[in-house]
Design a protein around this motif. Structure first.
Motif: not given
Lengths: 375, 780
Positions: B581, B609, B615, B617
């Protein structure tokens, strides 16, 4: 001599004589030159000169290379012709099979004219012998009434016989060769005694040619195939070598014609040969894939386009071959008027010529602009 | 002018005198040889038997000296391969160096050892240690190489042959049996003298080192045997210099991991080591030994080649074989010397006499069969006491333990990896063999390859539970096993060594993930901690978005394996996701060629995700927005981010359409980038586009406002953009567009109404009219 084209033994008489005078190696029975000398006649002396006396004059003779990119094949072909097997040269049209066959025959026996052309209309008597019918009627069968065809003459005199496009001849006519090739004998049943048996003299052999495009060699009987050693003649792989061949051949064809003084520049020659080279290979020199044309884009066809472009430049332009003259000849000479091939030629200009024109490389821009001449 | 060589007292310009001096050395019988030369082997044997020296010293690395008893053992039968291996620590990373020597029956060096031992002489290998040679290798001097080549070329031209091999055949091999040994060796010394002293250029550093060491070993032997004569068998190039050199020992650094090995090999394997046609070389040697002509060996080879062609389905008769023999003999006679038949002559004979059609050099069955015959299939042998390399023993023990049958036909073996530990072990063994490239796999019937099952490494077929393997005994099995012997004593060790080699040095996250997966399927337990650590490091240092997402994928896959520490894997998943990310915005300015791959990984990242609630988001959404708002981002990537945000509900279709409209403004280049943007949108919001009218309408509104000229320019790009849909989906979109044009609202899956069909026909007529050049105002 006043002729459009002389046979190889006359065209290259000086080279052959120089080789004969500089030939220390043993000659196969019935041959005019040794195997090494025949090889040198075909592959040339690499620029070095042979000292010889021709017509009473001491001269230096450089033997020109006749074919490119197939030296190991040449040796095999020569050894085959010195053995009891015949030689069959196969390959795409325009790869110099006939040219090689003619020059081999000229070097080995000094006579390349004992030649037959395979076709659907070829008959046995055009290969073996026929009769002078007036004499036949008058005297009956006799050696005097017999009209020898190339195979008869070749066997009787110990010469190389050439059979062009052998696979185009009917099956049964091809098989006429069987006895001559295996037993080295030809029977003439109409004649009595020794006249009825022709025993091949040393030096006799046969060179056949066949192209792999229109009718395959599968048309030959297995029995006949066994009598031949096959050699596949490849197209010229090296672009520069091909350019040299086309340059030399165009010059030879234009000799003595109105086009003799025409300038065929390196840049025009390069784009002409590159076009043929790329279309034949199915990709550009940069690796962009191209669709292959139906027509064989052979070196011989490139020579033909160059020759016609030179004639056009001589007759209707200022004496220098321009890219547009090449384009004008491409349709008729190379694509043979085939509509699919025309389309492929047009595609070729878009895919391969256009990027070079954009980079203004050599004559490519003018070549691209001349695509309007393609129908 | 007389020049002096490096030797203190040799007049290099008088080759005959020099050769006479070498040959008449009272203490040393210098025997020059060419490697794998049958003629040399014959004469080495003759001289040794005639002169019975007290010691026979042979050019060959002294590292191999412990193997000499096995080399000369009465039960030993070449082909053999001798191997020296050591660890080179001179570079940044230690590397394993392996050097092999093929040994053939016709090798003069092997004949010298064998005959020397038979005669009771001391036999030794006297070349410098391999390690010392490699350390000194400074490259071959170019000028020297060129001058030698010129000399050989001039020699060839003088005698009328084109290449050195043909010259060698003509001058040495063809008549070796008839020449006296003195004639033979003196001619060879003369040849080597010319090559060595006729041109300029210095010797390579390693050659100088080797020669000094060879000489030193000769001096040692002379001191050891003060009353006897010794024989020294070396390459001819060295033989003309060694008598005049001063000796110096070459020392090599000790290496406790260094090892030597002698193994029975095959003619096929030694061909891979550079001896082109071992069977032909041996056949010629055998013919010479039996007093036969080279043509006899050639005839036997060509007849065998003809039989091989027939076995392969070709139609080659005895008459063709006769033709081939005539041609081979003719080529030698007409363009070389009678009897000087080379392997190339034999292949030429096959080309001309066996091939009855167009020749395809690499694939013609006759040529392929003939080459196989010239290479041969004979296998060597060593006495049982010599043992087999441990790795080979281990391989066969494993094969037996896992009940695998390696036969000529492919057999199918199943491994229920998750439920049966024995089958898990069998799977691990097969994976290790696959990693090592052991030729023991064959295609399964009806499958694309030798494996069907969950492919963790490639991420395919993960829904499957059982592995199916196609197993067969490959042609090169023994040879490949032999090549692997230095990698370890077991298949497990060898696989570990190969994987560790892949991990050596800096490694990116994708490769680290791939190695970890491989380590797991091969069940290389001892390596797993270091593989995990390497992946952890790579995740922290690799700045490539694509690599990080690939590594994330691999770690997610590994969660299937209960044996791995779950907590650590979870941590790696989090780490990979966050790093991906974080680097996403910087990866969005990729060039056009790399854009598709980035988009693919963005989609994969979003899928992870969506599937894993642990995780973050929001982090992903934040990074997608950054890319979406960055006007410098590659348009395909940017469009993909907009599409994803729309699918996630983070923005509206109308906003996406607005962005599309913006991207279609400006100069032509910008307009065309709009096509890529739309493609990105459609790739990531495909289902939204199909199920929601709003995005479709928005896109449609943008498109119909484009000036016709611009529309035509971007049309190819739009076509590519819509290529993400399958034909049925395109039909559905078409229906929706028609309904939209007709002013209908509602979902298209209700079916195309009669009114809509009429509208469609009207639209079609209009298009046809425009194409025919009768363009008028478009009305529906």
């Amino acid at each position: 001599m006043d002729a459009i084209r002389l046979p190889a033994e006359q065209r290259c008489a000086v080279e052959l004589e120089a080789l004969r005078q500089n030939d220390p190696d043993p000659r196969p029975l019935g041959w005019l030159l040794s195997a090494r000398a025949v090889e040198r006649f075909i592959v040339g002396t690499g620029g070095s000169a042979l000292s010889a006396t021709i017509d009473g004059e001491d001269v230096q003779v450089v033997v020109r290379r006749k074919v490119f990119g197939m030296d190991p094949l040449i040796r095999r072909a020569i050894v085959t012709l010195a053995s009891d097997r015949a030689l069959l040269l196969i390959g795409e049209p325009g790869t110099a099979k006939s040219w090689l066959s003619e020059h081999l025959a000229a070097a080995i026996c000094g006579d390349s004219l004992l030649a037959m052309q395979g076709s659907a209309g070829l008959t046995e008597d055009q290969i073996r012998y026929t009769w002078n019918y007036a004499l036949l009627l008058a005297e009956g069968p006799s050696p005097r009434a017999l009209v020898a065809a190339p195979l008869y003459t070749g066997m009787k005199n110990g010469r190389i016989v050439r059979f062009e496009e052998i696979t185009r001849a009917p099956h049964e006519v091809q098989d006429t060769l069987l006895q001559a090739l295996s037993e080295k004998v030809m029977l003439v049943p109409e004649l009595a005694g020794a006249d009825g048996v022709v025993l091949a003299r040393p030096g006799f052999n046969l060179i056949g040619t066949a192209n792999t495009r229109d009718r395959g060699v599968n048309e030959m009987s297995a029995a006949l195939k066994r009598r031949f050693h096959f050699e596949t003649v490849p197209p010229i792989d090296d672009l520069q070598q091909e350019i040299e061949v086309v340059r030399e051949q165009v010059a030879e064809r234009t000799r003595g014609s109105p086009a003799e003084q025409v300038t065929l520049g390196d840049d025009v020659l390069e784009l002409l040969v590159t076009t043929f080279h790329e279309l034949r290979g199915g990709s550009t020199l940069d690796g962009v894939p191209l669709e292959r044309t139906q027509a064989a884009m052979s070196t011989a066809e490139a020579v033909s386009v160059g020759h016609h472009a030179a004639l056009y430049a001589a007759c209707f332009a200022d004496g220098a071959v321009q890219p547009e003259h090449v384009v004008m000849q491409l349709d008729g000479t190379a694509a043979k008027g085939d509509s699919d091939d025309r389309k492929l030629l047009r595609d070729y200009f878009e895919v391969a010529v256009k990027p070079r024109a954009a980079r203004e490389l050599g004559a490519w821009k003018a070549y691209f602009a001349a695509r309007r001449h393609l129908p | 002018m007389a020049r002096r060589g490096r030797a203190a007292s040799v007049e290099v310009d008088d080759p005959r005198a020099g050769v006479a001096r070498v040959w008449s050395d009272p203490r040393v019988r210098w025997l020059p040889v060419r490697h794998h030369s049958a003629g040399c082997a014959i004469h080495v044997e003759r001289v040794l038997r005639a002169e019975r020296p007290c010691a026979v010293l042979v050019e060959g690395p002294e590292d191999l000296e412990p193997l000499v008893p096995w080399l000369v053992h009465p039960e030993t039968r070449p082909p053999l391969v001798a191997l020296v291996a050591y660890t080179d620590s001179s570079g940044e990373q230690p590397t394993r160096v392996r050097t092999s020597w093929p040994v053939l029956r016709c090798d003069p060096e092997w004949v010298a050892l064998k005959v020397g031992a038979e005669l009771g002489a001391v036999v030794r290998l006297i070349d410098a240690p391999v390690r010392a040679i490699h350390a000194a290798a400074g490259g071959v001097d170019g000028e020297r190489t060129a001058s030698e080549a010129r000399w050989f070329q001039a020699l060839g031209a003088k005698v009328g042959v084109r290449d050195f091999d043909l010259f060698w055949e003509s001058a040495f091999e063809a008549n070796a049996a008839e020449m006296s040994s003195e004639q033979f060796f003196q001619a060879l010394l003369l040849l080597a003298w010319g090559a060595r002293y006729s041109g300029g250029g210095a010797l390579g550093e390693s050659t100088a080192l080797r020669e000094a060491h060879l000489r030193w070993r000769v001096d040692q032997a002379l001191s050891e045997f003060p009353d006897g004569r010794i024989a020294v068998v070396t390459g001819a190039f060295h033989a003309v210099a060694l008598p005049f050199l001063r000796g110096k020992r070459a020392k090599a650094r000790a290496d406790k991991n260094a090892g030597v090995l002698l193994a029975a090999s095959s003619e096929r394997a030694v061909a891979k080591l550079g001896v082109r046609y071992p069977a032909w070389a041996n056949a010629r040697y055998q013919a010479m030994q039996q007093g036969k002509r080279p043509l006899d060996a050639a005839t036997a080879m060509l007849v065998e080649a003809g039989r091989a062609v027939r076995r392969a389905g070709g139609a080659v008769g005895t008459a063709d074989a006769v033709g081939a023999v005539q041609l081979a003999a003719g080529l030698a006679e007409r363009f070389g010397r009678p009897g000087a038949i080379t392997a190339e002559h034999l292949l030429d004979a096959v080309r001309a006499a066996f091939v009855k059609g167009e020749l395809h050099e690499d694939t013609d069955p006759s040529l392929v069969a003939a080459r196989k015959v010239l290479v041969g299939q004979a296998r060597g042998a060593l006495p049982d006491e010599a043992g087999r390399p441990p790795l080979i023993e281990d391989f066969w023990a494993e094969v037996r333990a896992h009940r695998l049958e390696l036969g000529d036909d492919v057999r199918e073996f199943h491994c229920d990896v998750e439920r049966q530990s024995k089958q898990r072990a069998r799977s691990a063994f097969l994976h290790r063999c696959e990693l090592l490239g052991i030729p023991m796999f064959g295609d399964l019937p009806g499958a694309d390859g030798h494996f069907v099952g969950p492919d963790l490494v490639e991420g395919k077929e993960l829904h499957r539970l059982i592995e199916k393997w196609g197993v067969v005994r490959g042609d090169d099995l023994d040879d490949v096993l032999l090549e692997l012997t230095d990698r370890g004593e077991t298949i497990l060790e060898a696989a570990g060594a190969v994987l560790a080699e892949r991990m050596a040095g800096p490694i990116d996250a994708a490769n680290a993930g791939r190695c970890l997966l491989t380590g797991v399927v091969c069940w290389l337990r001892s390596l797993l901690p270091s593989l995990l650590a390497a992946l952890r490091t790579a995740l922290g240092t690799d700045g490539s978005f694509v690599n990080l997402v690939q590594a994330l994928h691999d770690v997610v896959v590994l969660r299937r394996y209960p044996d791995l520490p779950a907590g650590e894997l979870d941590q790696l998943v989090l780490s990979a996701f966050e790093r991906a990310c974080l680097v996403l915005p910087s990866s969005s300015r990729v060039d056009d060629d790399g854009a598709a791959e980035v988009v693919e990984q963005i989609i994969a990242l979003s899928r992870f995700a969506a599937e894993d609630r642990t995780l973050d988001r929001r982090l992903l959404s934040d990074r997608l927005w950054r890319v979406a708002r960055d006007a410098e981002s590659q348009p395909l990537v940017r469009g993909a981010c907009w599409g994803l945000l729309s699918s996630l509900g983070a923005t509206t279709p109308r906003a996406v359409a607005g962005e599309l409209a913006n991207s279609l403004r400006g100069p032509l280049a910008e307009v065309r980038r709009g096509g890529a943007f739309l493609e990105g949108v459609l790739r990531t919001s495909r289902s939204t586009f199909l199920t929601s009218e709003r995005l479709l309408e928005a896109v449609h509104d943008v498109l119909i406002r484009l000036p016709e000229q611009d529309f035509l320019l971007v049309l190819p790009d739009f076509r590519r953009a819509f290529a993400v849909f399958v034909p049925a989906e395109l039909e559905r979109i078409g229906e929706q567009v028609v309904l939209h044009l007709a002013g209908f609202r509602g979902e298209a899956d209700q079916g195309l109404s009669v009114a809509a069909a009429e509208v469609a026909r009207a639209a079609d007529r209009s298009v046809q009219a425009r194409l025919a050049g009768r363009a008028g105002p478009t009305t529906y």
